[in-house]
Scaffold this active site. Structure first.
Site, PDB file in Angstrom:
ATOM      1  N   ARG A 231      46.527  75.155  20.303  1.00 36.40           N
ATOM      2  CA  ARG A 231      45.895  74.614  21.500  1.00 36.40           C
ATOM      3  C   ARG A 231      45.195  73.425  21.341  1.00 36.40           C
ATOM      4  O   ARG A 231      44.995  72.555  22.428  1.00 36.40           O
ATOM      5  CB  ARG A 231      45.215  76.091  21.957  1.00 36.40           C
TER       6      ARG A 231
ATOM      7  N   HIS B 129      38.036  78.953  41.763  1.00 37.54           N
ATOM      8  CA  HIS B 129      38.618  80.385  41.359  1.00 37.54           C
ATOM      9  C   HIS B 129      38.573  81.022  42.618  1.00 37.54           C
ATOM     10  O   HIS B 129      37.823  81.169  43.233  1.00 37.54           O
ATOM     11  CB  HIS B 129      37.638  81.184  40.426  1.00 37.54           C
TER      12      HIS B 129
ATOM     13  N   ALA C 123      40.038  78.429  52.553  1.00 38.01           N
ATOM     14  CA  ALA C 123      38.680  78.441  52.455  1.00 38.01           C
ATOM     15  C   ALA C 123      38.394  77.404  51.241  1.00 38.01           C
ATOM     16  O   ALA C 123      37.415  76.797  51.000  1.00 38.01           O
ATOM     17  CB  ALA C 123      37.815  79.851  52.085  1.00 38.01           C
ATOM     18  N   GLU C 124      39.250  77.600  50.290  1.00 33.61           N
ATOM     19  CA  GLU C 124      39.206  76.694  49.013  1.00 33.61           C
ATOM     20  C   GLU C 124      39.375  75.313  49.380  1.00 33.61           C
ATOM     21  O   GLU C 124      38.690  74.305  49.031  1.00 33.61           O
ATOM     22  CB  GLU C 124      40.572  77.109  48.030  1.00 33.61           C
TER      23      GLU C 124
ATOM     24  N   ARG D 147      45.858  76.849  32.433  1.00 40.37           N
ATOM     25  CA  ARG D 147      45.836  76.865  30.886  1.00 40.37           C
ATOM     26  C   ARG D 147      44.433  77.158  30.234  1.00 40.37           C
ATOM     27  O   ARG D 147      43.559  76.735  31.082  1.00 40.37           O
ATOM     28  CB  ARG D 147      46.147  75.691  30.027  1.00 40.37           C
TER      29      ARG D 147
ATOM     30  N   ASN E  91      36.220  73.735  38.122  1.00 37.85           N
ATOM     31  CA  ASN E  91      37.108  74.643  38.346  1.00 37.85           C
ATOM     32  C   ASN E  91      36.992  75.534  39.590  1.00 37.85           C
ATOM     33  O   ASN E  91      35.771  75.489  40.140  1.00 37.85           O
ATOM     34  CB  ASN E  91      37.389  75.547  37.298  1.00 37.85           C
TER      35      ASN E  91
END
Length: 222
Positions: A69, A113, A177-178, A95, A111
């Site tokens: 990774r 979510h 909404a995002e 990821r 980010n």
């Protein structure tokens, strides 16, 4: 205006990416989208980004299976630096990033979510919300930390859960909404209004300076 340079990381079709690109076309938006990087070579977002005139790149995580990774994350970091990014935005990037990468871009990595964090971290958020019978779902934009879906929250939007909802219908309303929340949160970070502070117990919080109500009254920032 000194607009911050933003690189978007994607894995799929890029609907949140599209919302950010559209918002950044406004001359007074404090960020400019300069590139899009995918970890999946055939991600639909790449074609959309190229059509918008943006630089694109692919760092295929599958080619780093043996290297690990962190090798993938270092290659990703290299592409981001080629694009001279000030901020990195995750938009459906599927990821988990290593602590090395998160620390490298600390407080410059955000980010979105599809839940009201800290509830329902991880996958299948809408199915889990419906199973628990909650009355409010929603989405959250946050600064990224090493733990999954963790970090100081920049903004949220709450979405009512209807008795007739299915996971798909709830997901569609949360996604809409995002599209409102992410551009507002990115603008707050890029302008410098949103910053991370620590309270006396060491807990991180986002504060806004100056404090002002968002243009969209349904968006909570701060």
């Amino acid at each position: 205006m000194n607009r911050r340079r933003v690189v978007i990381l994607v894995s799929g079709r890029g609907s949140n990416m599209t919302a950010l690109i559209e918002a950044a076309r406004a001359p007074d938006f404090p960020a400019q989208i300069v590139g899009v990087i995918a970890n999946v070579p055939d991600a639909g977002a790449l074609e959309k980004a190229a059509a918008a005139g943006l630089a694109t790149a692919v760092v295929d995580h599958r080619t780093y299976k043996e290297a690990g990774r962190q090798a993938f994350d270092r290659a990703l970091d290299g592409e981001i630096r080629v694009m001279r990014a000030d901020l990195v935005v995750l938009a459906g990037f599927m990821r988990l990033l290593t602590p090395w990468f998160v620390d490298t871009w600390r407080d410059r990595l955000i980010n979105i979510h599809p839940s009201l964090l800290p509830s329902y971290k991880g996958l299948h958020t809408h199915e889990r919300a419906l199973a628990d019978g909650v009355k409010l779902a929603g989405c959250t934009v946050h600064f990224v930390r090493a733990d999954m879906d963790d970090g100081p929250m920049i903004g949220q939007v709450a979405v009512p859960v209807l008795s007739s909802d299915t996971p798909d219908s709830l997901a569609a309303r949360v996604l809409a909404a995002e599209w409102r929340l992410y551009p507002a949160a990115l603008a707050a970070v890029a302008s410098g209004r949103a910053r991370v502070t620590r309270d006396p117990e060491g807990r991180e919080r986002v504060v806004f300076d100056p404090a002002e109500p968002p243009v969209d009254p349904l968006i909570w920032l701060g």
